[in-house]
Design an enzyme around this catalytic site. Sequence first.
Site, PDB file in Angstrom:
ATOM      1  N   ASP A 183       0.841  -1.204   0.000  1.00 17.76           N
ATOM      2  CA  ASP A 183       0.000   0.000   0.000  1.00 17.76           C
ATOM      3  C   ASP A 183       0.876   1.254   0.000  1.00 17.76           C
ATOM      4  OD1 ASP A 183       0.879  -0.075   2.609  1.00 17.76           O
ATOM      5  OD2 ASP A 183      -1.079   0.327   3.510  1.00 17.76           O
TER       6      ASP A 183
ATOM      7  N   ASP B 221      -1.309  -6.155  -0.618  1.00 13.47           N
ATOM      8  CA  ASP B 221      -1.352  -5.559   0.727  1.00 13.47           C
ATOM      9  C   ASP B 221      -2.773  -5.088   1.043  1.00 13.47           C
ATOM     10  OD1 ASP B 221      -0.192  -4.731   3.054  1.00 13.47           O
ATOM     11  OD2 ASP B 221       0.939  -3.069   2.172  1.00 13.47           O
TER      12      ASP B 221
ATOM     13  N   GLU C 162       9.524  -4.433  10.232  1.00 12.36           N
ATOM     14  CA  GLU C 162       9.858  -3.112   9.678  1.00 12.36           C
ATOM     15  C   GLU C 162      10.452  -2.207  10.751  1.00 12.36           C
ATOM     16  OE1 GLU C 162       6.984  -1.228   7.113  1.00 12.36           O
ATOM     17  OE2 GLU C 162       8.111   0.654   7.086  1.00 12.36           O
TER      18      GLU C 162
HETATM   19  O1  KIV Z   1       3.530  -1.120   1.666  1.00 16.21           O
HETATM   20  C1  KIV Z   1       4.674  -1.573   1.573  1.00 16.21           C
HETATM   21  O2  KIV Z   1       5.375  -1.379   0.578  1.00 16.21           O
HETATM   22  C2  KIV Z   1       5.197  -2.343   2.692  1.00 16.21           C
HETATM   23  C3  KIV Z   1       6.640  -2.706   2.657  1.00 16.21           C
HETATM   24  C4  KIV Z   1       7.456  -1.517   2.952  1.00 16.21           C
HETATM   25  C5  KIV Z   1       6.958  -3.827   3.558  1.00 16.21           C
HETATM   26  O3  KIV Z   1       4.471  -2.640   3.602  1.00 16.21           O
END
Ligand code: KIV
Length: 279
Positions: A50, A89, A189
């Site tokens: 996201d 995501d 993270e």
């Molecule tokens: O949204 C995203 O790109 C992420 C990564 C940074 C792990 O959650």
Amino acid sequence: MTEPAGAAVTIPDLLKKKAAGEKIVALTAYDFPTALILDEAGVDLILVGDSLGMVVLGYKNTIPVTMDEMIHHTKAVTRAVRRALVIGDMPYFSFHQTEELTIANASRFLKEAGAKGIKIEGASKRRLKLIEAMVEAEIPVMGHVGLTPQSIHHLGQFKVKGKEADEARKICADAQNLERAGVFCVILECIPQDLARRVTAKLKIPTIGIGAGPHCDGQILVFHDLVGYSIGYIPKFVKRYADLQSVIGQAVKKYSEDVRTGVFPDETHSYHRKKRIEK
Ligand code: KIV
């Protein structure tokens, strides 16, 4: 190699990589050409994060990103990918209402967009129940602990998590609870590297780090950060392997100059009518 060269990467392959001590290579992608390049370069896992919202849609944070935007971009990525495992995501508020709605949203990534699983931030009690329900509905789930950008309004700013002992213990417990709930791997993270090492040693599933040091089972970065094509703040954990912003800027300046001076288009970039054959 844990899978034959060229064969599609599966979730069991990722688990085998952890067991064999082979690092997992992951990156984000949001569009067809990028996904094609990443897949051909041999990346194991592509996350349609996201982060799309901030990186390519120009939002201030990830909160405004919608399910429809995520599905649209995940479709573009899966059209390109032959080998890498593509994960979509779950955007903010796609899993905050009912369990039914959460499963319905998650299943769209698999049914409509062709992803192989979803990622969801957090590990609260309620989140763990939702994860169990998704796994029960045959939806592979990737967890995400440490800095969780969808909590930006609680956090105030993006910063390293788990520097204090209590917070570190919580992150470790959250990752273990996610494993028990059935996630197939977990993103760590922005946490201290010794904490990431501890979490990685405790879990049977792989950890994939971003700003979590070298001891994770794999690494992920936002593609645009890696190639120098992202606008705004770049975190310390990013290593830039190219400077696309200046490459593109220079190309566009040269093109503008060529158009203005009549250098482009020239003979080699122009068409001609068929020559008449005179009798
Ligand atoms: O949204 C995203 O790109 C992420 C990564 C940074 C792990 O959650």
